[in-house]
Design a protein around this motif. Sequence first.
Motif, PDB file in Angstrom:
ATOM      1  N   THR A  89       0.835  -1.214   0.000  1.00 53.74           N
ATOM      2  CA  THR A  89       0.000   0.000   0.000  1.00 53.74           C
ATOM      3  C   THR A  89       0.865   1.258   0.000  1.00 53.74           C
ATOM      4  O   THR A  89       0.355   2.355  -0.185  1.00 53.74           O
ATOM      5  N   GLY A  90       2.155   1.096   0.265  1.00 50.02           N
ATOM      6  CA  GLY A  90       3.044   2.260   0.275  1.00 50.02           C
ATOM      7  C   GLY A  90       3.141   2.935   1.627  1.00 50.02           C
ATOM      8  O   GLY A  90       3.899   3.884   1.801  1.00 50.02           O
ATOM      9  N   ARG A  91       2.382   2.429   2.616  1.00 47.86           N
ATOM     10  CA  ARG A  91       2.409   3.078   3.922  1.00 47.86           C
ATOM     11  C   ARG A  91       3.679   2.745   4.685  1.00 47.86           C
ATOM     12  O   ARG A  91       4.130   3.529   5.516  1.00 47.86           O
ATOM     13  N   HIS A  92       4.222   1.573   4.458  1.00 50.12           N
ATOM     14  CA  HIS A  92       5.438   1.147   5.153  1.00 50.12           C
ATOM     15  C   HIS A  92       6.527   0.794   4.152  1.00 50.12           C
ATOM     16  O   HIS A  92       6.236   0.518   2.982  1.00 50.12           O
ATOM     17  N   HIS A  93       7.768   0.778   4.620  1.00 50.35           N
ATOM     18  CA  HIS A  93       8.899   0.568   3.711  1.00 50.35           C
ATOM     19  C   HIS A  93       9.872  -0.505   4.183  1.00 50.35           C
ATOM     20  O   HIS A  93      10.511  -1.148   3.368  1.00 50.35           O
ATOM     21  N   ARG A  94       9.998  -0.697   5.496  1.00 51.59           N
ATOM     22  CA  ARG A  94      10.952  -1.680   6.022  1.00 51.59           C
ATOM     23  C   ARG A  94      10.295  -2.411   7.190  1.00 51.59           C
ATOM     24  O   ARG A  94      10.127  -1.842   8.271  1.00 51.59           O
ATOM     25  N   ALA A  95       9.968  -3.669   6.976  1.00 52.03           N
ATOM     26  CA  ALA A  95       9.260  -4.450   7.995  1.00 52.03           C
ATOM     27  C   ALA A  95      10.161  -5.527   8.576  1.00 52.03           C
ATOM     28  O   ALA A  95      10.899  -6.181   7.838  1.00 52.03           O
ATOM     29  N   LEU A  96      10.096  -5.678   9.888  1.00 49.47           N
ATOM     30  CA  LEU A  96      10.740  -6.811  10.550  1.00 49.47           C
ATOM     31  C   LEU A  96       9.662  -7.852  10.846  1.00 49.47           C
ATOM     32  O   LEU A  96       8.693  -7.559  11.563  1.00 49.47           O
ATOM     33  N   VAL A  97       9.820  -9.029  10.271  1.00 56.75           N
ATOM     34  CA  VAL A  97       8.841 -10.109  10.412  1.00 56.75           C
ATOM     35  C   VAL A  97       9.492 -11.224  11.218  1.00 56.75           C
ATOM     36  O   VAL A  97      10.579 -11.678  10.867  1.00 56.75           O
ATOM     37  N   ILE A  98       8.835 -11.645  12.288  1.00 58.59           N
ATOM     38  CA  ILE A  98       9.408 -12.645  13.188  1.00 58.59           C
ATOM     39  C   ILE A  98       8.410 -13.787  13.382  1.00 58.59           C
ATOM     40  O   ILE A  98       7.195 -13.560  13.415  1.00 58.59           O
ATOM     41  N   GLY A  99       8.910 -14.986  13.503  1.00 58.88           N
ATOM     42  CA  GLY A  99       8.070 -16.132  13.870  1.00 58.88           C
ATOM     43  C   GLY A  99       8.816 -16.961  14.891  1.00 58.88           C
ATOM     44  O   GLY A  99      10.041 -17.109  14.790  1.00 58.88           O
ATOM     45  N   GLY A 100       8.119 -17.480  15.883  1.00 57.03           N
ATOM     46  CA  GLY A 100       8.822 -18.296  16.854  1.00 57.03           C
ATOM     47  C   GLY A 100       7.871 -19.077  17.734  1.00 57.03           C
ATOM     48  O   GLY A 100       6.689 -18.733  17.858  1.00 57.03           O
ATOM     49  N   ASP A 101       8.374 -20.135  18.311  1.00 59.02           N
ATOM     50  CA  ASP A 101       7.598 -20.909  19.285  1.00 59.02           C
ATOM     51  C   ASP A 101       8.504 -21.481  20.350  1.00 59.02           C
ATOM     52  O   ASP A 101       9.640 -21.879  20.058  1.00 59.02           O
ATOM     53  N   VAL A 102       7.997 -21.497  21.567  1.00 53.98           N
ATOM     54  CA  VAL A 102       8.682 -22.138  22.687  1.00 53.98           C
ATOM     55  C   VAL A 102       7.642 -22.989  23.409  1.00 53.98           C
ATOM     56  O   VAL A 102       6.535 -22.543  23.665  1.00 53.98           O
ATOM     57  N   THR A 103       8.031 -24.230  23.727  1.00 49.98           N
ATOM     58  CA  THR A 103       7.057 -25.163  24.282  1.00 49.98           C
ATOM     59  C   THR A 103       7.276 -25.420  25.759  1.00 49.98           C
ATOM     60  O   THR A 103       6.633 -26.292  26.328  1.00 49.98           O
ATOM     61  N   ALA A 104       8.179 -24.639  26.387  1.00 52.71           N
ATOM     62  CA  ALA A 104       8.560 -24.914  27.775  1.00 52.71           C
ATOM     63  C   ALA A 104       7.342 -25.070  28.689  1.00 52.71           C
ATOM     64  O   ALA A 104       7.321 -25.934  29.565  1.00 52.71           O
ATOM     65  N   GLY A 135      12.395 -22.461  18.723  1.00 56.41           N
ATOM     66  CA  GLY A 135      13.272 -21.582  17.954  1.00 56.41           C
ATOM     67  C   GLY A 135      12.534 -20.345  17.493  1.00 56.41           C
ATOM     68  O   GLY A 135      11.321 -20.208  17.718  1.00 56.41           O
ATOM     69  N   ALA A 136      13.266 -19.437  16.900  1.00 51.62           N
ATOM     70  CA  ALA A 136      12.676 -18.232  16.320  1.00 51.62           C
ATOM     71  C   ALA A 136      13.444 -17.873  15.067  1.00 51.62           C
ATOM     72  O   ALA A 136      14.633 -18.193  14.926  1.00 51.62           O
ATOM     73  N   GLY A 137      12.744 -17.223  14.162  1.00 51.44           N
ATOM     74  CA  GLY A 137      13.368 -16.739  12.941  1.00 51.44           C
ATOM     75  C   GLY A 137      12.815 -15.372  12.599  1.00 51.44           C
ATOM     76  O   GLY A 137      11.750 -14.985  13.092  1.00 51.44           O
ATOM     77  N   ALA A 138      13.538 -14.647  11.789  1.00 51.58           N
ATOM     78  CA  ALA A 138      13.104 -13.303  11.423  1.00 51.58           C
ATOM     79  C   ALA A 138      13.602 -12.961  10.038  1.00 51.58           C
ATOM     80  O   ALA A 138      14.586 -13.534   9.556  1.00 51.58           O
ATOM     81  N   ALA A 139      12.903 -12.036   9.398  1.00 53.35           N
ATOM     82  CA  ALA A 139      13.317 -11.563   8.079  1.00 53.35           C
ATOM     83  C   ALA A 139      13.045 -10.074   7.988  1.00 53.35           C
ATOM     84  O   ALA A 139      12.133  -9.557   8.639  1.00 53.35           O
ATOM     85  N   VAL A 140      13.849  -9.393   7.193  1.00 57.41           N
ATOM     86  CA  VAL A 140      13.610  -7.982   6.907  1.00 57.41           C
ATOM     87  C   VAL A 140      13.092  -7.870   5.481  1.00 57.41           C
ATOM     88  O   VAL A 140      13.724  -8.367   4.542  1.00 57.41           O
ATOM     89  N   LEU A 141      11.915  -7.252   5.346  1.00 56.42           N
ATOM     90  CA  LEU A 141      11.337  -6.967   4.031  1.00 56.42           C
ATOM     91  C   LEU A 141      11.464  -5.477   3.754  1.00 56.42           C
ATOM     92  O   LEU A 141      11.256  -4.658   4.649  1.00 56.42           O
ATOM     93  N   SER A 142      11.741  -5.149   2.511  1.00 52.68           N
ATOM     94  CA  SER A 142      11.896  -3.740   2.165  1.00 52.68           C
ATOM     95  C   SER A 142      11.341  -3.460   0.781  1.00 52.68           C
ATOM     96  O   SER A 142      11.354  -4.337  -0.089  1.00 52.68           O
TER      97      SER A 142
END
Lengths: 342, 342
Positions: free
Chosen positions: B137-152, B178-185
Amino acid sequence: VETYLLSVGTALPGPALDNTALAALFQVGDAWEEWVNRFIGTRTRHLSVDLDSGEVTAWLADLGTEAGGRALTAAALDPAEVDLIILATSSPDQLMPATVNVIADRLGIDGVPTFQLQSGCSGAVQALDVARQMLLTGRHHRALVIGGDVTAKQYDLTVDPARIPQADMVNAVLFGDGAGAAVLSTAPRAGSPVVREVRVRLAGRGRAPGHQVDWFGVADRASGRPGTSEDYHAVEALVPVLAGELLKELLADLDWKAADLDYLLPPQLSGRMTAEIVRSLAVPDTVEVSCVRDTGNTGNALPFFQLERLLPAMTPGQRAVAVAIESSKWIKSGFAVEQPTR
Amino acid sequence: VETYLLSVGTALPGPALDNTALAALFQVGDAWEEWVNRFIGTRTRHLSVDLDSGEVTAWLADLGTEAGGRALTAAALDPAEVDLIILATSSPDQLMPATVNVIADRLGIDGVPTFQLQSGCSGAVQALDVARQMLLTGRHHRALVIGGDVTAKQYDLTVDPARIPQADMVNAVLFGDGAGAAVLSTAPRAGSPVVREVRVRLAGRGRAPGHQVDWFGVADRASGRPGTSEDYHAVEALVPVLAGELLKELLADLDWKAADLDYLLPPQLSGRMTAEIVRSLAVPDTVEVSCVRDTGNTGNALPFFQLERLLPAMTPGQRAVAVAIESSKWIKSGFAVEQPTR
């Protein structure tokens, strides 16, 4: 592309529970009730648990389905026409499946993207934000947006009333259960306002949480730690400040002036706090749209109860702004709607 | 506008835990270990709880901050340049505040919209979807996207090993933390692939959940019901079917043919199931990108571990598709990335 707010639907569990009933539950007397009426200003709320039997009377999926169904009916929309569904809540029925998918199944919605936002008092605004951005890209056309909270899992009714901490009694006064829903569409419809802007901003850097809600797994359920905790001093101090900031930012986004506004949907923490925030926001000549005295703070559902009161009142050319502040880790949020001139 | 995948970062708790260690924990012998190696095919995983002491060694906020920080460093991006942050998880540290906001605070990100999706194995794809639409949409330019799970929270280590249900032992084999992340731009960068498409579709109508994860509040924590339950027969039967459907739909969205693909990132339920799904998808001449034998199924983190292996391998003009199936209430999801030709 514009996003039109076609309809709103809401759902409340059980009968309205007044302060007299809460005073009886907590085995406190008239003085406490008088204090609640005077210093909190919330008169009734609805709960998803029966306080006599302890039985859960409504799950989030029940209330969300009811509210969503009402919004679809009010928009004269078939479930098959919905191409996006988003739920915001702090109190999902389970961690998996996400409750949004249970609601979708019950409403007969399938084959579309579904999202569930984990959120507090800014959740309804967050859900409107995600839905609106996805309509603005042109990928979607008719979104069902739902917000709701149920607190049944946090009411331990086996506790001796004399041992209920004061903080839990205050929470019982402040919070209520419920769900709300709205249909957003890219197709204009006579009498439907346009959602002109939605704004969500984290304001949590370096700030301790003002509101925490915990959950227990099988490993830690025996622990005696509390399920919820609040810092009401921080809430009282910070919410009016953040509300003022957000209103200013929202008007700047829109290039609107405060004098252009016809309605104000303020944060709904309690009757008294809401009155104070409305005074501090100082938006002259607006009609306040509040529901907290009747519903309590219903969290993710609350802005929908405000919208339900707003929509029938709006006339062509009128403008409204809503402000919602989440005290969890401090999120300021709000949105603006405008009824097009004919 | 296009969305470029600038970088990926990941985080794993503790040391790799092999099947010999699990066999010792459950007090089962070599035959069990041999069965796991042969019929499940997952060799190691990492856990956010120390199995000897029961101590939690990592929370979601810890792993998410670590993965997010690594992705930002790899993208040479300052936290202040991030204008959107989205976390997907099935296992938030608390219900409120949402863990995404704790991570944002630790990374020094503030004043931006934050969203946390409650999701399972399709969560990373959901988060990419929301981020990408908001960039489009043009509203954002640099996003940090994270996914993760902990089962403790779901590991009750006080239970007599002889009484651990077979289903819980299978879960311990299959799932890892674990967790992972990506930067979208929206700004192109040399060597960064474009995210061409993201597709998420609920496929749950009339279908019972295949995977449930529950939580307890203060009111029901004394209940003896289990924290998780799975229907592995349904998972085995349905996941390959939904994976096939999604791949076909994704290619149709893109107007790509299976023969155009260079890499396949398949669902990662277990070593054996992954191998079967790869066979059934029948995508000739693609390189399979899998991590499940080493990490187990890390839920919302997993596609980031696959992307971490994919990115250094891609050369100009190459194409990859990922497929993730969530068995909770049955969600099929996937995405496609393409390295631009020079």
